[in-house]
Motif scaffolding. Sequence first.
Motif: not given
Length: 277
Positions: A123-136
């Motif tokens: 849910t972070g500022w950068v991590g949320q965009y990687f989450e869209l591609f299923d990248i944690r």
Amino acid sequence: MFSTAQAKSVIPGFNITMGFSLLYLTFIFLIPVGGLLLYTSLMSWDEFWRAVSHPQVVASYKLSFTASFIGASINLVFGFLAAWVLVRYQFPFKRIIDALIDLPFALPTAVAGIALVTLYASTGWVGQYFELFDIRIAYTQIGVVIALTYIGLPFVVRTVQPVLEDFEAELEEASAALGASRLTTVIKVILPALLPALLTGFALAFARALGEYGSVVFISGNLPYATEITPLLIVAKAEQYDYNGAAAIGTVMLVAAFVLLLVINFLQWWSSRRFSH
């Protein structure tokens, strides 16, 4: 007037400075390391081997050394580029960016860890965009690499930067005048002169990453066999009053780091001799 030989030196003589140096080295380094080795020597070989070869401990070795090596390698490339830009170019806010390079030195590592989690969590500022591609990133080995890269960057930049400042631009001009391409100039002229400094920066970044705790403990998730680093395991064993296990694992890390630094120092000596002739 006094001759140079008769003039009194501002710095005290060899005996007193060497005495203070040895005293400082003894209390800061030799006694703690000697105590660790002495405590470990009181263990039997079977006890020592069981402590350092447990599958959970081996998994932490793999993560710590691999992530530290990757982080130091990343810093070797981008630290060189950052130092090059800071030395060779003038641009707005250069001094601010130059000061930001030292931020990992000044910022408490725990604060850095919390900041990295804030950025790279799902849910972070950068991590949320990687989450869209299923990248944690947070709570994975990728997060560990990012944390170790963050704390190691200043070592490479600050080691290479003064060497670049003293590097004679005439050598590059002579290389270009002789018809060498930019790539050839970098490979044949610049990199050989910078290689000892690059190796030193890499070794410092690698050694710093091996012992890092604060910035990693938050972003790694501390999952056994997955994202648990060796320094965290040492702390955990000490908290469980398993001092033998903590000392044994610490001894392994100490010996490994010492051997790696010896190898790096040998490579520095070899490179300096090779390219000085």
